[in-house]
Scaffold this active site. Structure first.
Site, PDB file in Angstrom:
ATOM      1  N   LYS A  89      27.695   5.478 -34.773  1.00  0.00           N
ATOM      2  CA  LYS A  89      28.023   6.845 -35.526  1.00  0.00           C
ATOM      3  C   LYS A  89      29.198   6.539 -35.881  1.00  0.00           C
ATOM      4  O   LYS A  89      29.470   7.662 -37.224  1.00  0.00           O
ATOM      5  CB  LYS A  89      27.826   8.068 -34.499  1.00  0.00           C
ATOM      6  CG  LYS A  89      27.552   9.163 -35.089  1.00  0.00           C
ATOM      7  CD  LYS A  89      27.041  10.215 -34.009  1.00  0.00           C
ATOM      8  CE  LYS A  89      26.693  11.442 -34.462  1.00  0.00           C
ATOM      9  NZ  LYS A  89      26.502  12.615 -33.498  1.00  0.00           N
ATOM     10  N   ASP A  95      14.811  10.955 -32.483  1.00  0.00           N
ATOM     11  CA  ASP A  95      14.181  12.082 -31.785  1.00  0.00           C
ATOM     12  C   ASP A  95      13.581  13.255 -32.435  1.00  0.00           C
ATOM     13  O   ASP A  95      12.270  13.532 -32.356  1.00  0.00           O
ATOM     14  CB  ASP A  95      14.876  12.556 -30.618  1.00  0.00           C
ATOM     15  CG  ASP A  95      16.229  12.869 -31.236  1.00  0.00           C
ATOM     16  OD1 ASP A  95      16.505  12.919 -32.387  1.00  0.00           O
ATOM     17  OD2 ASP A  95      17.053  13.595 -30.218  1.00  0.00           O
ATOM     18  N   LYS A 150       0.877  -1.210   0.123  1.00  0.00           N
ATOM     19  CA  LYS A 150       0.220  -0.088   0.036  1.00  0.00           C
ATOM     20  C   LYS A 150       0.876   1.318   0.071  1.00  0.00           C
ATOM     21  O   LYS A 150       0.691   2.260   0.671  1.00  0.00           O
ATOM     22  CB  LYS A 150      -1.054   0.120   1.204  1.00  0.00           C
ATOM     23  CG  LYS A 150      -1.907  -1.237   1.122  1.00  0.00           C
ATOM     24  CD  LYS A 150      -2.809  -1.345   0.328  1.00  0.00           C
ATOM     25  CE  LYS A 150      -3.927  -2.425   0.467  1.00  0.00           C
ATOM     26  NZ  LYS A 150      -3.334  -3.641   0.464  1.00  0.00           N
TER      27      LYS A 150
END
Length: 532
Positions: free
Chosen positions: A420, A446, A101
């Site tokens: 890259k 992106d 909880k």
């Protein structure tokens, strides 16, 4: 194996909807221990023996176990050691739900890490009052789940849970809201009640969710009423606790088996009744032989709506209809504002990777430090990925790699990425990650400005034997006013899918008062100056 698969497999294999609570309550255990000649032992020894006996007796007849963390914390360090023993004793094919909880935001990430990474829990119960942020750290763990507490059986809670009135009580708003936080596999509901009417309202508001019941039924009639109120259309979706008094009696296993069979019989009867009702409804709506169309008929009449019902608006909306809203569009609007507020949109003179000079800069790297916001960005991406065919996800380095990683975990699709630059040492790989020639890859980036970095990454992927047909980006800089990048991709045979365009972002931020008219006018306008 994910929690949801574990749970559904256990329900199917054991034909059970029962859950065993493993709560070493001192008052309950004292009676159990004395009946078995263990009254003189330490409480820890009694608890250990009781837990072992309960698991051994009930494992064939339940679909999950749910220990309450508070009982173990109350015992101090030895209690947490006892909880680790529980983890070892519970069969690995049965999900373990830790009942916490939990509702404290500050400790959520630490607790999620401990319970899911170190302890090995499969799901956890949470208090929803802190909002979606309480669930986000737990939902970052793939294959795990949260159980949101929506209603308590405690009578004193009624003043809060049923506020402001019975027509629209708070607990139903919690049920509706928490469903937006994750899929049915990720977010379950917990309902404490002995009132079938409350359970029925929860089921109506959440027809696809699993509901864990916290209640005691006084007899067979009460059990039948709760099953009637809480079962899903498939006669499952409702998990019921083994009564606590049963767990301290003799022949725990036999009693658990009898209850399991009793519930299974009621489920089968419920399904039979639903099937008869469905067939009856079909018969009532089917045309009689005299009403059936003639087999010689070669044409049919077109039903034309009466004049009064014709569309009154150019959009097709009826004049008396309420305005139509798009929840997904509203969600994206809120997301745009929050991205602006954390600094993802900056104004000034910024040189892009392409060499272009823009009077603004979009920096999406900020989102990786905000788990809740990151989760929502991933959710927005998945809306575009749904329906696309692909075997693997390829992120374009370096800005989109965190996003691609998150999507890989969320969609359960393998991740690769084109380097890259190829290293002069080591394996000197062009593509990082495992793949097979001929596999189809969706490219994730992106922001799309010129399309150069995307095309470069695609070239490396295709030179390695992979197939690329779709590119998904978060922001399309060109939007409607500059389609050069999209046309570049289209001419090369690639489809581009953007979550947002610069026009959408401008419109939302201007309406929200985040941009001045001058700033809004400048967005999307860049002096194409080479990098000096």
């Amino acid at each position: 194996m994910s929690f949801f698969v574990q749970l559904t497999d256990a329900i199917s294999e054991r034909q059970s909807l029962l859950v065993t609570g493993l709560d070493p309550n001192p008052e309950m255990l004292q009676s159990w221990a004395q009946q078995r000649g263990m009254g003189g032992r330490s409480f820890l020894s009694q608890a250990r023996q009781w837990i072992k006996a309960v698991i051994e007796e009930t494992a064939p007849h339940v679909c999950a176990y749910k220990p309450s963390l508070g009982f173990y914390q109350a015992l101090g360090p030895v209690g947490l050691e006892l909880l680790l023993e529980v983890r070892d004793l519970v069969p690995r094919d049965l999900p373990l739900i830790v009942d916490t909880k939990h509702g404290d935001l500050n400790s959520s990430s630490a607790l999620a890490h401990y319970l899911f990474k170190e302890f090995g829990a499969d799901a956890v119960t949470l208090s929803p009052l802190a909002g979606q942020d309480i669930a986000a750290p737990f939902l970052l763990y793939p294959g795990k789940a949260v159980v949101m507490t929506c209603h308590s059986s405690n009578e004193a809670a009624r003043l809060i849970q049923h506020y402001p009135n019975e027509a629209e009580p708070l607990y139903l708003q919690i049920v509706r809201e928490t469903q937006l936080w994750g899929t049915p596999e990720q977010v379950l509901l917990e309902v404490g009640t002995s009132d079938p009417a409350v359970l029925a309202r929860v089921r109506k508001a959440a027809p696809q969710r699993f509901v864990i019941l916290r209640s005691l039924w006084s007899g067979e009639d009460s059990l039948e009423a709760m099953l009637e109120a809480g079962l899903s259309d498939a006669a499952d979706g409702l998990l019921l606790p083994l009564p606590q008094n049963l767990l301290i009696e003799d022949s725990i296993g036999a009693r658990a088996e009898a209850l399991k069979k009793q519930i299974r019989a009621k489920r089968e009867h419920w399904l039979e009744r639903r099937e008869k009702q469905r067939q009856s409804n079909q018969n009532q709506t089917s045309p009689s032989p005299s009403q059936a169309p003639s087999p010689e008929a070669e044409s049919c009449a077109l039903w034309i709506p009466p004049e009064a019902a014709k569309p009154a608006l150019a959009t097709g909306q009826m004049a008396t209809d309420p305005p139509v809203t798009d929840p997904f569009a509203a969600e994206l609007g809120e997301l745009i504002v929050e991205l602006f507020d954390i600094g993802c949109l900056l104004f000034g003179d910024y040189v892009q990777a392409s060499g272009a000079l823009f009077n603004y800069y979009i920096d999406l790297r900020q989102i990786i430090s905000d788990p809740n916001l990151f989760h929502r960005v991933l959710h927005a991406y998945t809306g575009k990925l749904e329906g696309l065919q692909f075997d693997r996800i390829a992120g374009i380095p370096y800005g989109s790699l965190p996003t691609a990683t998150g999507l890989s975990l969320q969609l359960h699709k393998p991740l690769i990425y084109p380097r890259k630059e190829v290293k002069a040492h080591g394996a000197r790989r062009l593509i990082e990650g495992d793949f097979y020639e001929g596999e189809q890859v969706v490219v994730v980036d992106d922001i799309l400005i010129t399309g150069g970095s995307v095309m470069g990454g695609i070239a490396k992927l295709e030179s390695s034997g992979l197939i690329v047909r779709d590119v998904v980006v978060f922001i399309d800089h060109g939007g409607d006013h500059d389609r050069q990048a999209k046309e570049l991709l289209a001419e090369a045979g690639y489809r581009c899918h953007a979550v947002l365009t610069i026009e959408q972002i401008t419109e939302v931020l201007l309406a929200a008062g985040r941009l001045s008219p001058g700033q809004a006018a400048s967005l999307g306008k860049a002096d194409q100056l080479p990098k000096s």
